[in-house]
Design a protein around this motif. Structure first.
Motif, PDB file in Angstrom:
ATOM      1  N   TRP A  40       0.817  -1.201   0.000  1.00  0.00           N
ATOM      2  CA  TRP A  40       0.000   0.000   0.000  1.00  0.00           C
ATOM      3  C   TRP A  40       0.849   1.249   0.000  1.00  0.00           C
ATOM      4  O   TRP A  40       0.509   2.253  -0.614  1.00  0.00           O
ATOM      5  CB  TRP A  40      -0.917   0.007   1.219  1.00  0.00           C
ATOM      6  CG  TRP A  40      -2.103  -0.850   1.019  1.00  0.00           C
ATOM      7  CD1 TRP A  40      -2.406  -1.991   1.675  1.00  0.00           C
ATOM      8  CD2 TRP A  40      -3.134  -0.651   0.060  1.00  0.00           C
ATOM      9  NE1 TRP A  40      -3.572  -2.513   1.189  1.00  0.00           N
ATOM     10  CE2 TRP A  40      -4.041  -1.723   0.205  1.00  0.00           C
ATOM     11  CE3 TRP A  40      -3.374   0.317  -0.912  1.00  0.00           C
ATOM     12  CZ2 TRP A  40      -5.174  -1.837  -0.581  1.00  0.00           C
ATOM     13  CZ3 TRP A  40      -4.517   0.200  -1.697  1.00  0.00           C
ATOM     14  CH2 TRP A  40      -5.390  -0.866  -1.528  1.00  0.00           C
ATOM     15  N   ILE A  41       1.960   1.176   0.712  1.00  0.00           N
ATOM     16  CA  ILE A  41       2.816   2.360   0.791  1.00  0.00           C
ATOM     17  C   ILE A  41       3.295   2.737  -0.601  1.00  0.00           C
ATOM     18  O   ILE A  41       3.275   3.906  -0.995  1.00  0.00           O
ATOM     19  CB  ILE A  41       4.003   2.103   1.735  1.00  0.00           C
ATOM     20  CG1 ILE A  41       3.484   1.940   3.145  1.00  0.00           C
ATOM     21  CG2 ILE A  41       5.004   3.239   1.648  1.00  0.00           C
ATOM     22  CD1 ILE A  41       4.563   1.854   4.178  1.00  0.00           C
ATOM     23  N   ASN A  42       3.693   1.715  -1.345  1.00  0.00           N
ATOM     24  CA  ASN A  42       4.146   1.963  -2.704  1.00  0.00           C
ATOM     25  C   ASN A  42       3.063   2.638  -3.538  1.00  0.00           C
ATOM     26  O   ASN A  42       3.296   3.620  -4.228  1.00  0.00           O
ATOM     27  CB  ASN A  42       4.540   0.614  -3.328  1.00  0.00           C
ATOM     28  CG  ASN A  42       5.286   0.802  -4.614  1.00  0.00           C
ATOM     29  OD1 ASN A  42       5.708   1.904  -4.931  1.00  0.00           O
ATOM     30  ND2 ASN A  42       5.436  -0.263  -5.352  1.00  0.00           N
ATOM     31  N   ILE A  43       1.848   2.092  -3.443  1.00  0.00           N
ATOM     32  CA  ILE A  43       0.725   2.646  -4.211  1.00  0.00           C
ATOM     33  C   ILE A  43       0.472   4.079  -3.805  1.00  0.00           C
ATOM     34  O   ILE A  43       0.278   4.958  -4.652  1.00  0.00           O
ATOM     35  CB  ILE A  43      -0.545   1.807  -3.972  1.00  0.00           C
ATOM     36  CG1 ILE A  43      -0.354   0.400  -4.468  1.00  0.00           C
ATOM     37  CG2 ILE A  43      -1.736   2.440  -4.673  1.00  0.00           C
ATOM     38  CD1 ILE A  43      -1.489  -0.519  -4.131  1.00  0.00           C
ATOM     39  N   LEU A  44       0.454   4.325  -2.486  1.00  0.00           N
ATOM     40  CA  LEU A  44       0.168   5.669  -2.013  1.00  0.00           C
ATOM     41  C   LEU A  44       1.193   6.655  -2.529  1.00  0.00           C
ATOM     42  O   LEU A  44       0.847   7.745  -2.992  1.00  0.00           O
ATOM     43  CB  LEU A  44       0.172   5.700  -0.483  1.00  0.00           C
ATOM     44  CG  LEU A  44      -1.099   5.220   0.184  1.00  0.00           C
ATOM     45  CD1 LEU A  44      -0.876   5.139   1.686  1.00  0.00           C
ATOM     46  CD2 LEU A  44      -2.244   6.151  -0.109  1.00  0.00           C
ATOM     47  N   VAL A  45       2.468   6.265  -2.438  1.00  0.00           N
ATOM     48  CA  VAL A  45       3.510   7.187  -2.877  1.00  0.00           C
ATOM     49  C   VAL A  45       3.320   7.540  -4.348  1.00  0.00           C
ATOM     50  O   VAL A  45       3.379   8.716  -4.726  1.00  0.00           O
ATOM     51  CB  VAL A  45       4.904   6.570  -2.636  1.00  0.00           C
ATOM     52  CG1 VAL A  45       5.969   7.374  -3.350  1.00  0.00           C
ATOM     53  CG2 VAL A  45       5.220   6.512  -1.164  1.00  0.00           C
ATOM     54  N   THR A  46       3.055   6.516  -5.170  1.00  0.00           N
ATOM     55  CA  THR A  46       2.870   6.793  -6.595  1.00  0.00           C
ATOM     56  C   THR A  46       1.679   7.691  -6.842  1.00  0.00           C
ATOM     57  O   THR A  46       1.751   8.643  -7.616  1.00  0.00           O
ATOM     58  CB  THR A  46       2.632   5.480  -7.371  1.00  0.00           C
ATOM     59  OG1 THR A  46       3.421   4.472  -6.819  1.00  0.00           O
ATOM     60  CG2 THR A  46       2.937   5.662  -8.841  1.00  0.00           C
ATOM     61  N   ASN A  47       0.560   7.391  -6.178  1.00  0.00           N
ATOM     62  CA  ASN A  47      -0.638   8.192  -6.410  1.00  0.00           C
ATOM     63  C   ASN A  47      -0.446   9.635  -5.997  1.00  0.00           C
ATOM     64  O   ASN A  47      -0.851  10.560  -6.707  1.00  0.00           O
ATOM     65  CB  ASN A  47      -1.830   7.595  -5.659  1.00  0.00           C
ATOM     66  CG  ASN A  47      -2.303   6.309  -6.302  1.00  0.00           C
ATOM     67  OD1 ASN A  47      -1.877   5.974  -7.396  1.00  0.00           O
ATOM     68  ND2 ASN A  47      -3.163   5.589  -5.628  1.00  0.00           N
ATOM     69  N   ILE A  48       0.169   9.828  -4.824  1.00  0.00           N
ATOM     70  CA  ILE A  48       0.386  11.209  -4.377  1.00  0.00           C
ATOM     71  C   ILE A  48       1.290  11.925  -5.370  1.00  0.00           C
ATOM     72  O   ILE A  48       1.072  13.100  -5.689  1.00  0.00           O
ATOM     73  CB  ILE A  48       1.025  11.243  -2.969  1.00  0.00           C
ATOM     74  CG1 ILE A  48       0.102  10.607  -1.960  1.00  0.00           C
ATOM     75  CG2 ILE A  48       1.313  12.678  -2.554  1.00  0.00           C
ATOM     76  CD1 ILE A  48       0.649  10.622  -0.560  1.00  0.00           C
ATOM     77  N   GLN A  49       2.270  11.201  -5.866  1.00  0.00           N
ATOM     78  CA  GLN A  49       3.190  11.799  -6.828  1.00  0.00           C
ATOM     79  C   GLN A  49       2.472  12.293  -8.072  1.00  0.00           C
ATOM     80  O   GLN A  49       2.751  13.393  -8.561  1.00  0.00           O
ATOM     81  CB  GLN A  49       4.177  10.728  -7.247  1.00  0.00           C
ATOM     82  CG  GLN A  49       5.587  11.170  -7.233  1.00  0.00           C
ATOM     83  CD  GLN A  49       6.470   9.974  -7.205  1.00  0.00           C
ATOM     84  OE1 GLN A  49       6.934   9.591  -6.145  1.00  0.00           O
ATOM     85  NE2 GLN A  49       6.666   9.382  -8.340  1.00  0.00           N
TER      86      GLN A  49
END
Lengths: 599, 645
Positions: free
Chosen positions: B364-373
């Motif tokens: 999830w952390i990976n997904i969140l980072v990408t989405n916020i980016q």
């Protein structure tokens, strides 16, 4: 100045024959019953498998370890390993199965609804905005899909788990069971008292965000005015204060939410502590084994989630019910025009149109067309003029068979149009309206819209005839340019020429032009005139226009008022009448210097 | 697992834009974001981070309490098979050897395992219970504080981000607003930032809890039983490898689906808007086909996605449950051998179980980072957009009254990212105090020329001067205060008629408002309304006809009594009589003022001192109306057509 009408939403009136929400869902789920049952079974199995580990652990701790029964060890080990593996596999099939069901359901539902919507009357479409329709078609259907895939499965799983966990827990220790019961009640009480506050805060926040958004939208649409009056600073100030308001409410809502979740967590953890240490105390007094305690605590934690979700179910069901009802309402709307089962197939019509005492009304008390009779021979051009509301556009709609006449009959080539196959009948018409109805696809496809099987050469010829050569030369991809991207595409004049090309390609017997050039400036209109003349040559045509300059050369001018013919004849005949209304209109506008009939 | 995307070029579904990030670029983006918006709150963020980590790791502490209960307080012990038989006999006999304190053996029904208690069991249990309570309560209080703090920080961040974006958007030139619709910009200001806020909060919480829990969990396991610890260290990397191989395909399918979804929305919207064409050409089966294609693609992708996700889920579940059961069974075996106490075994098992949950959350952390980016990138694109219209330090106020006039020299203009010149090398002189009219067909660039002169857009070449002062050197605010601009499309703001008219001059006196409304031939209409000037208009109010809106626009411009007035085709929606009335009033009010009027009506052009004919962005004719009539060109032609002569 018009006041907005809050009651103009047709969907708010009850329509007869509307399906009940449940029967709508069952109807679309029907073909997939067996799979649904299968998925439900899998869910039950999965839930039971999920409930077994605490029992296994208890057995391990008490019997195997406690009593030193290492003969049982291997057997237990196998079971302990197999059960989660089986559960994971079941879960895979369950997830795939339920998603498949949801996707198929929404696919069928949307396809049916979309087809249905396209066929509904123009009056319906006039009243119901496209945005609302899309919300229902895509949004509401998505919500129903969500309920079916996520919520049904979760509800079933919760039910099974809760039943299992409660039985197991109470059978281990009724004393601790009572404590558990009290804890659940406190938990639910906390939930009920707080949820209202949270929902309220959420509502306030949402409405302040709506205000903020409306303000920004307004401001950005009027950005030209903001700039020309140099009001950026003031608008920024306004925005900042609205933003702060909404953020304040956001903070309130968030604090309320946090309070609630922290309280829940506290109850949860205190309860667990109590149960655990209470259980250990019971171990000391010899009433329970330690394995019992761990199993009990594990099961009790499994009961809290479902307890909360059950109290939410009624509300969630209500939300979904609203969505389903909206969809049912749309599906219950009836189409205005129905094809007869024994309708005649015809090929090309010649274009002899005859209105025989045609009468029409949308509402029985308000007749729109009264006793309209007109005989048009093939190739003749007819202009319909008159004040707004006199029924000109309605006549065109009747001709296209968007509605059926309520009195008299409309004949084309001797056939009553109600006896003909709709598809075949409409093939004989070409339509150019005030708004060019183009789509975000290539120019080629747009021109081909009325005649999908035309060859590229034919399309090019039609474009040439519609005076599109200069336009196509300017575009790097010519006919293959895709319209509509980035919002800056062809000018209105060029778009109208595209619709004319579309009509030329379709080569219809009868042309309908409804205010085709009203939105264009004089120069563009002039440029189109050549193309339009080519289009109308040799075809029966019906033209509705406001600019008298464009209809001077038609064969027949029909002046309507109140749904009846007042005057009829060609331009010279009508000008010859000393006290003719047409003559008066024409002269009045000649002198004012703008050749427009303004109403 | 690679996903092969088969043919998916359909009508109404343009190919998706594939974005790619460079790692360096994204790191800079994050640094910028953190510096700009979160710098001041760094200490608070750190404290929240630590408190969240503390709260998350408290589970280990609680598991440890459990171990103490089992091993020391309850003293649950295993009995080997050999001893089982002996125990049955010894049960009532007396103490067992090996225990640290004097013990009392108890027999328990119905299972015969031994619990050896120390006499202070009850006391110890109570102490532990109280410790447990204190831990739980204090953690709860600390977490409340940290959550509150994080909300306040989030609020500040959202407030500044919104304000910056909004400010920037308002200042951007009109050309930008033409390309980027209000709806889209609105979603940047509201929805994007809201998502960034939500996701950052979750990101903070997740990263604080997961990393700390995994590390501390591993350390605990290693210290408790190093053999099992090493086993776990071997298993975890496998987990990551599997995950990183499957994630890219899932992401691709997800993006394809969301693109198809938005194309579906677009398709249905278009077709329902033009339902008349669909029915008139009877294209029901064709439309059904288009819809089916996209819908079926969405369905297929949805099934592919669930398969991929399902596989990933299955694999991670298998890995984690095999590991935890492995620990359980391995520990149980060691207990049977006598190398491990039950308490320790259960402690290890619990710790491992606790450990695997955050491992699964790392994805999830990976997904969140990408989405916020993605969102940050979009917003920074707006913030980085160059502001063309800015006042230099040596800007002068507008020369009023205008002495010589407005001079346009070799001006050209094209929209950004477009090659086509909308205005092509135009040179023109507008004398002060005189009226100049620009006519031409639609698309000839008339409105654009006006926008350039009013400094709403910047020319791409050439210069514009007022009384020999270049436009760039004039203070924008000063320019705005002396010019009146009536646009083609009148914008109505939500509010009363009065507030709309006074938009440029909030402190206008009622007499001035009425005078402006009368000049725009609107006053008697307003007086017919029940609440007259206080009538609410705009979205929620009364709707005005096209002509009324134009007249309101004019009143709005006239109330400021401008020196310079720009009118952009402002009588197009009016009928001949009203137009004549307004022309008369304008003539009366604006004599001796400089006016630049864009029109398509000959009647307007005939009133002006100078007429310019614009065609495809270039001047083709210019002069007084009489001169142009003599020339027998476009002007003369238009006159003939419009007067029907």
């Amino acid at each position: 100045m018009k006041k907005p009408d809050p009651n103009s939403d047709p969907a708010s009136t009850a329509s007869v024959g509307r399906e009940k929400p449940l029967s709508l869902i069952l109807r679309f789920m029907g073909p997939y019953r067996r799979r649904l049952v299968g998925v439900c079974l899998l869910t039950v199995v999965l839930s039971v498998l999920g409930m077994l580990p605490p029992l296994l652990l208890r057995f391990l701790v008490d019997s195997v370890l406690g009593e030193g029964r290492d003969d049982l060890f291997t057997g237990l080990a196998v079971v302990i390993i197999l059960i989660p593996v089986a559960a994971a596999s079941c879960r895979f099939f369950q997830t795939v199965g339920i998603t498949w069901l949801g996707q198929r359901f929404v696919f069928d539902l949307r396809a049916a609804l979309y087809q249905h919507l396209l066929g509904l009357s123009l009056r319906f479409h006039g009243k119901m905005s496209v945005g609302k329709l899309i919300n229902r078609l895509m949004g509401d259907s998505g919500r129903v899909q969500q309920m079916l895939t996520a919520q049904t499965v979760a509800a079933l799983s919760d039910l099974v788990c809760a039943a299992f966990a409660a039985t197991a827990a109470f059978s281990i220790s009724w004393r601790l069971g009572l404590v558990l019961l009290v804890m659940i009640l406190i938990f639910l009480y906390n939930y009920r008292t707080n949820i209202q506050e949270i929902r309220q805060a959420g509502r306030h926040q949402r409405s302040s965000m709506d205000l903020l958004s409306a303000g920004v939208q307004n401001r950005l649409t009027g950005s030209l005015a903001v700039k020309t009056f140099g009001r950026e600073g003031v608008e920024q100030g306004r925005f900042n204060s609205q933003s702060n308001d909404s953020l304040r409410l956001m903070q309130q809502a968030a604090f309320a939410g946090n309070r609630f979740s922290m309280n829940s967590q506290l109850i949860h953890q205190l309860g667990r502590t109590l149960l655990y240490f209470g259980g250990c105390g019971l171990v000391l007094t010899g009433r329970l084994s330690y394995g019992d305690v761990i199993a009990f605590v594990a099961y009790s934690m499994q009961l809290l989630g479902p307890a909360v979700r059950f109290s939410e179910i009624a509300r969630q069901l209500q939300d979904v019910r609203v969505s389903v009802e909206r969809l049912a309402e749309l599906l219950a709307e009836t189409q205005e025009v129905r094809e007869k089962p024994d309708a005649l197939r015809i090929a090309q019509l010649k274009g002899a149109v005859s209105f025989e005492h045609v009468a029409f009304h949308y509402d029985p008390e308000i007749p729109v067309i009264r006793d309209f009779s007109l005989n048009v021979v093939p190739g003749q051009s007819v202009a319909l003029i008159g004040p707004t509301g006199c029924g000109k556009s309605t006549l065109l709609s009747l001709l296209l068979r968007f509605y059926d006449v309520t009195g008299g009959s409309l004949r084309v080539d001797g056939h009553d149009i109600r006896d003909l196959r709709l598809a075949d009948y409409r093939q004989n018409f070409g339509v150019v309206l005030q708004e060019p109805m183009l789509f975000e696809t290539s120019l080629l496809e747009n021109i081909r819209y009325g005649c999908p099987s035309a060859s590229r050469a034919d399309v090019e010829a039609a474009a040439e005839a519609a005076e599109l050569r200069s336009c196509l030369d300017d575009l790097p991809e010519g006919l293959d340019t895709v319209l509509g991207q980035q919002g800056r595409d062809l000018s209105l004049g060029q778009k109208q020429r595209l619709t004319i090309a579309r009509a030329i390609l379709a080569d219809p017997a009868i042309m309908i032009m409804d205010e085709a050039t009203s939105a264009l400036d004089t120069y563009s209109e002039q440029a189109i005139q050549k193309a339009m003349d080519k289009l109308l040559a040799g075809r029966t045509s019906f033209v509705v226009a406001h600019r008298l300059s464009t209809i001077r050369n038609v064969d027949r001018i029909v002046l309507l008022d109140g749904g009846r013919i007042v005057e009829s004849g060609n331009h010279d005949e009508l000008m010859a009448r000393e006290d003719g209304r047409y003559r008066a209109m024409y002269l009045a506008h000649l002198s004012s210097g703008s050749m427009e009939v303004s109403e | 697992m690679k996903v092969r995307f088969h043919h998916r070029r359909y009508a109404f579904r343009p190919p998706r834009d594939v974005e790619s990030f460079s790692f360096r670029g994204s790191r800079m983006l994050w640094m910028r974001f953190l510096k700009q918006y979160l710098r001041n709150d760094r200490k608070a963020i750190l404290i929240c981070f630590l408190l969240t980590a503390l709260n998350a790791n408290a589970v280990y502490l609680i598991a440890y309490y459990g171990r103490v209960v089992v091993d020391r307080v309850l003293m649950v012990q295993t009995v080997s098979p050999k001893q089982a038989g002996a125990v049955n006999v010894e049960r009532d006999r007396g103490p067992r050897s090996g225990a640290p304190d004097p013990i009392i053996s108890r027999r328990l029904e119905p299972r015969g395992w031994i619990v050896q208690c120390n006499p202070e069991a009850a006391r110890d249990l109570t102490i532990l219970f109280l410790l447990y309570l204190v831990t739980v309560l204090s953690l709860n209080v600390l977490t409340r504080i940290s959550l509150k703090a994080s909300i306040v920080i989030a609020r500040r961040m959202v407030a500044s981000m919104r304000s910056d974006l909004h400010k920037k958007i308002l200042l951007l030139p009109l050309a930008y607003h033409k390309v980027h619709t209000p709806g889209r910009l609105l979603s940047r200001i509201t929805s994007d930032i809201e998502q960034i806020q939500n996701m950052s909060q979750i990101l903070l919480r997740l990263s604080a809890s997961t990393f700390s829990m995994i590390i501390i969990g591993l350390v605990i396991v290693l210290f408790t039983e190093w053999r099992i610890g090493c086993l776990l260290l071997a298993v975890l990397p496998v987990y990551f490898v599997v995950f990183s191989r499957m994630r890219p395909s899932i992401r691709e399918v997800n993006r394809e689906m969301s693109h198809t979804n938005s194309c579906l929305y677009g398709l249905t919207a278009q077709k329902l808007e033009s339902v008349k064409a669909v029915q008139a050409y009877h294209r029901f089966s064709g439309e059904k086909l288009h819809f089916h294609r996209l819908s079926a693609l969405f369905l297929r992708d949805g099934l592919t996605l669930v398969q991929l996700r399902g596989r990933l889920q299955w694999t991670s579940e298998i890995i984690s449950c095999l590991s935890t059961t492995g620990v359980l069974l391995g520990g149980a075996w060691l207990v049977l051998k006598g190398d491990l106490t039950i308490g320790r075994m259960l402690f290890l098992y619990e710790t491992t179980a606790i450990l695997f949950a955050p491992v699964m959350q790392l994805s999830w952390i990976n997904i969140l980072v990408t989405n916020i980016q993605v969102l940050l990138r979009r917003d920074y694109r707006i913030l980085d957009e160059p502001l063309q219209i800015e006042d230099p330090p040596d800007a002068q106020p507008m020369p009023v009254p205008l002495c010589s006039g407005l001079c346009i020299q070799n001006v050209s203009f094209s929209y950004p990212e477009e090659e086509r010149l909308v205005i092509n090398d135009v040179s023109l002189f507008v004398p002060a105090g005189k009226w100049t009219c620009i006519i031409g067909e639609s698309g000839s660039g008339k409105s654009t020329l006006l926008n350039l002169v009013a400094r709403i857009d910047e020319p791409t070449a050439g210069s514009i001067t007022y009384d020999d002062i270049p436009l760039e050197k004039i203070k924008t605010a000063s320019l705005r205060s002396v010019t009146g601009f009536v646009p083609q499309e009148a914008c109505i703001f939500s509010g009363t008629i009065r507030s709309n008219i006074c938009y440029g001059m909030p402190r206008a006196q009622p007499a001035e408002i009425i005078a402006a409304a009368q000049a725009a031939d609107l006053h008697h209409h307003i007086m017919e309304q029940p609440v007259k000037y206080e009538t609410v208009i705009g979205e929620k109010g009364v709707s005005l006809s096209g002509g009324q809106r134009q007249r309101l626009s004019m009143a709005r411009a006239l109330i400021t009594q401008p020196e310079l007035i720009f009118l952009d085709d402002c009588t197009s929606a009016l009928d001949a009589q009203t137009e004549k009335r307004i022309q008369k009033t304008l003539h009366h009010i604006l004599t001796d003022r400089t006016a630049l009027i864009v029109s398509q009506r000959i009647s307007m052009a005939a009133l002006c001192d100078q007429v310019i004919v614009l065609q495809k962005g270039s001047i083709v004719e210019s002069g007084t109306p009489e001169e142009l009539r003599q020339q027998n060109g476009y002007f003369a032609d238009l006159e003939r057509r419009q007067t029907g002569a």
